[in-house]
Write an enzyme that holds these catalytic residues in place. Structure first.
Site, PDB file in Angstrom:
ATOM      1  CE  LYS A  60       5.912   0.142 -16.850  1.00 34.28           C
ATOM      2  NZ  LYS A  60       4.678   0.318 -16.061  1.00 34.28           N
ATOM      3  NE  ARG A  61       6.365  -9.259 -11.873  1.00 34.22           N
ATOM      4  CZ  ARG A  61       6.293  -8.437 -10.850  1.00 34.22           C
ATOM      5  NH1 ARG A  61       6.986  -7.310 -10.869  1.00 34.22           N
ATOM      6  NH2 ARG A  61       5.555  -8.715  -9.803  1.00 34.22           N
TER       7      ARG A  61
END
EC number: 4.1.1.23
Length: 307
Positions: free
Chosen positions: A106-107
């Site tokens: 989930k960057r």
């Protein structure tokens, strides 16, 4: 292309189920901890060895019946460098058995930072796809999109997430009269046109929670090119009926992730009298088979084509 390989794996395994490898040391069977602690010591190294051994057992039990695993980095990152070693070892082992590996990271950050995150994961041969957060804007996810195309990988962008608090931001109405998540969906679908495979889907996909079926129904229409990664099934409350609108009439369009409900199936009311902790992996396999059957039956009832 990534998306074509994913669809072919789904067809081959006859299952859209993705197993989430989110291990918790406090829920790990004692016999695994005993083995790990004897080998590495009752310390961080031993804990991470236990997590890896637990994952290895799950992978051995399901690799022939699921197309992919999803590894949530937070469950490893919490233990520092040893945790990252377990994370990468888990990915390497899954790949060795032919599974596709989704790094759930989930960057989301400014472009220069995103380039480094992308280098860490999309330029790493262990990972087939990653999750990204597009809520900082289109420019922040373009490094991932560019690398996904260049290195034949996939990304799944958060659009409508499964957590209860997603409504706090994602359900705000914009000045255009639509919800924020719809604006994001339109952006992702537009970007996805740059990576369409032979089945009509893109390697640029979306994360759409099983806990919001009405929203998923809307998003399936608004994002016709995007494959959905669907969390929230099982322990978070998502049901078979809730996920049906994530699929298209051919039975494709979505992969359904289940983590706790699968990897800790032996602790659930349904299986606890059938399997002991020593049989945790067999219980996980049984849960995947049950879950796959329920999903495929649901597709048939919708007059869709089952996987």
């Amino acid at each position: 292309m990534f998306i074509d390989r994913l669809i072919e794996n789904i067809k081959s395994k006859k299952s859209p189920v993705v197993v989430g490898l989110d291990p918790r040391i406090e829920m790990t069977p004692q016999f695994i901890k005993d083995i790990a602690f004897k080998k590495r010591g009752e310390n961080i190294e031993g804990v991470c060895e236990a997590l890896y051994l637990f994952n290895k057992g799950i992978i051995d039990a399901v690799y022939d019946i699921v197309p992919a695993v999803k590894i949530q980095v937070a469950f490893y990152e919490a233990y520092g460098i040893e945790g990252f070693k377990a994370f990468f070892k888990t990915a390497e082992y899954a790949k060795s058995l032919g599974l596709m590996v989704i790094a759930d990271v989930k960057r989301g950050d400014i472009q220069e930072v995103a380039k480094m995150y992308s280098k860490a994961y999309l330029q790493n041969q262990l990972f087939d796809a990653i999750t990204v957060n597009p809520y900082m804007g289109e420019d922040t996810i373009m490094p991932y999109v560019e690398d996904a195309i260049k290195y034949d990988k996939g990304i799944f962008a958060l659009v409508k997430t499964s957590n209860k608090g997603s409504k706090d931001i994602q359900d705000i109405k914009t000045t255009k009269g639509e919800y924020v998540y719809q604006s994001v969906a339109r952006m992702i679908n537009r970007i996805s046109n740059s990576a369409i495979g032979k089945y009509g889907y893109s390697s640029i996909g979306a994360v759409v929670g099983a806990t919001y079926p009405e929203e998923a129904k809307v998003l399936r229409k608004e994002m016709p090119n995007c494959f959905f990664l669907v969390p929230g099934y099982g322990a978070q409350g998502g049901t078979v009926e809730d996920i049906m609108d994530c699929f298209d009439e051919n039975g494709f369009g979505a992969i359904i992730n289940s983590s706790r409900s699968v990897i800790y199936a032996y602790q659930t009311p349904y299986w606890k009298d059938v399997y002991s902790e020593y049989e945790y992996a067999q219980a996980a396999r049984a849960e995947v088979i049950l879950m796959t059957g329920m999903i495929n039956n649901g597709l048939v009832k919708r007059k869709y084509i089952a996987c």
